[in-house]
Write an enzyme that holds these catalytic residues in place. Structure first.
Site, mmCIF file in Angstrom:
data_model
loop_
_atom_site.group_PDB
_atom_site.id
_atom_site.type_symbol
_atom_site.label_atom_id
_atom_site.label_comp_id
_atom_site.label_asym_id
_atom_site.label_seq_id
_atom_site.Cartn_x
_atom_site.Cartn_y
_atom_site.Cartn_z
ATOM 1 N N GLU A 47 0.864 -1.191 0.000
ATOM 2 C CA GLU A 47 0.000 0.000 0.000
ATOM 3 C C GLU A 47 0.903 1.245 0.000
ATOM 4 O O GLU A 47 1.977 1.235 0.589
ATOM 5 C CB GLU A 47 -0.821 -0.050 1.295
ATOM 6 N N ASN A 113 -7.203 5.652 -1.699
ATOM 7 C CA ASN A 113 -6.067 4.787 -1.398
ATOM 8 C C ASN A 113 -6.231 3.578 -2.327
ATOM 9 O O ASN A 113 -7.101 2.744 -2.106
ATOM 10 C CB ASN A 113 -6.128 4.392 0.081
ATOM 11 N N GLU A 151 -6.912 8.317 7.613
ATOM 12 C CA GLU A 151 -7.276 7.986 6.221
ATOM 13 C C GLU A 151 -8.662 8.498 5.850
ATOM 14 O O GLU A 151 -8.922 8.816 4.704
ATOM 15 C CB GLU A 151 -7.209 6.473 6.015
ATOM 16 N N CYS A 205 -4.625 -3.367 2.928
ATOM 17 C CA CYS A 205 -4.354 -3.269 4.365
ATOM 18 C C CYS A 205 -5.558 -3.585 5.236
ATOM 19 O O CYS A 205 -5.903 -4.729 5.427
ATOM 20 C CB CYS A 205 -3.754 -1.916 4.712
HETATM 21 N N1 CDT Z 1 -3.015 1.211 6.546
HETATM 22 C C1 CDT Z 1 -3.918 0.569 7.294
HETATM 23 O O1 CDT Z 1 -5.012 0.269 6.858
HETATM 24 N N2 CDT Z 1 -3.557 0.291 8.568
HETATM 25 C C2 CDT Z 1 -4.431 -0.335 9.518
HETATM 26 C C3 CDT Z 1 -4.113 0.141 10.871
HETATM 27 C C4 CDT Z 1 -5.208 -0.176 11.792
HETATM 28 S S1 CDT Z 1 -5.046 0.535 13.324
HETATM 29 C C5 CDT Z 1 -3.760 -0.281 14.052
HETATM 30 C C6 CDT Z 1 -4.383 -1.856 9.479
HETATM 31 O O2 CDT Z 1 -5.433 -2.474 9.504
HETATM 32 O O3 CDT Z 1 -3.300 -2.444 9.503
#
Ligand code: CDT
Length: 342
Positions: A47, A113, A151, A205
């Protein structure tokens, strides 16, 4: 006859707000070459592979933010991204690449994103996905030292659904080369269960933590799920862990545990392979991201896993027919349920 697909995840070490784009392109191209050397046909990148994970900042803290966004319609021609696709074309590699997208569809600027699937066989972008599950808060935390995930401020939720697609030209002698020529998000006959080109699905993600992302693809017969990520190793405010006083190490370990859990369990439950690619290490001198890029089998086994928090290629040879036992068990079960009459 086996349907063999050779795949790689290209984990990236940290990018920083001030890392020159040329340096990042250079590293990505080296990773493509390393994946090619291992025999890969498809390489999955993280990502926001082209930048630091800037949505951790407040809008006003990133005054020149436009430089972190790409126009999704000019990826193959813009000097900011073209070298990646030129190299992929030269090596004959398919690529899944995550990036921050700006668009002006309908005359209105939107930011997403996003990630795209580039097909070397087609010499074009075959599919695009825009992240649906945008994690974090709309407002930054009051504590100035808290780590934010903004985000929802930076991006609009994805509007392209979870659309599976077939990637042509990767498996020799397919009985059905299926995808037509009409461009982005053409999902061909992804619902057709004839033997043929691999059925792919992309997520980004946080999407991987939600059963519906996987199930939408599972129900379209997806055989390989591609998922880039930036997962913070330490964000107690965000994760509701302030009271628990977790150490950095405990938090990072828990985050790794949960990443492995969702990748292995959902691959097993949907009887598909998955390839996840991390951006890892410490970005901007302060923000730790977990490692753990991995390739998982439909039985839930980890076939390959990154050992470092830096630039690293992992590789596996997949037989897509390994998805069949689990998938046919599901259809037998649903048939049995349809037949059941009390
Ligand atoms: N980039 C992204 O989606 N990160 C989220 C963070 C969640 S809060 C710890 C993830 O699900 O990994």
């Amino acid at each position: 006859m086996a349907r063999i697909l050779r795949v790689a995840a290209a984990q990236l070490g940290p990018n920083h707000l001030d890392t020159p784009r040329e340096d990042i392109l250079d590293r990505i191209i080296k990773l493509l070459q390393a994946a090619f050397q291992k025999g890969a046909q498809l390489v999955v990148f993280p990502e926001t592979a082209l930048t630091t994970f800037f949505p951790r900042y407040r809008l006003e803290d990133v005054p020149q933010s436009d430089q972190y966004f790409e126009d999704g319609s000019t990826l193959l021609t813009s000097a900011r991204t073209r070298p990646i696709f030129d190299e992929a074309a030269r090596l004959g590699l398919d690529v899944c690449l995550g990036f921050a997208e700006k668009s002006t569809e309908g005359g209105q600027r939107r930011q997403h994103n996003s990630c795209v699937y580039y097909s070397a066989r087609r010499g074009d972008i075959l599919a695009k996905y825009r992240k649906i599950h945008l994690p974090g808060t709309l407002q930054p935390f009051e504590d100035a030292d808290a780590i934010n995930q903004l985000e929802k401020l930076w991006f609009s939720p994805g509007d392209l659904g979870f659309t599976a697609f077939r990637a042509p030209g990767l498996i020799p002698n397919t009985t059905k080369l299926s995808v037509g020529g009409d461009g982005v998000n053409n999902n061909g006959n992804a619902r057709d269960d004839s033997r043929g080109d691999p059925i792919m699905g992309m997520m980004i993600c946080n999407d991987r933590r939600w059963a519906e992302s996987w199930r939408c693809y599972g129900l379209q017969g997806a055989e390989v799920i591609l998922c880039g990520y930036n997962t913070t190793a330490w964000a107690p405010d965000l994760c509701g862990k302030v009271e628990m006083q977790q150490t950095y190490e405990e938090s990072e370990e828990e985050s790794m545990f949960q990443h492995r859990l969702v990748m292995t369990a959902n691959s097993y439950m949907n009887s598909c392979f998955s390839i996840s690619a991390a951006k890892s290490g410490v970005e901007d001198g302060k923000y730790g991201l977990i490692r753990g890029s991995m390739i998982v089998s439909p039985d839930g086994y980890v076939l390959a896993e990154a050992k470092t928090k830096g630039d690293e290629v992992i590789f596996a040879e997949l037989d897509l027919d390994d998805c069949l036992p689990g998938k046919s068990m599901v259809s037998l079960l649903s048939q049995a349920m349809t037949d059941y009459s009390p």
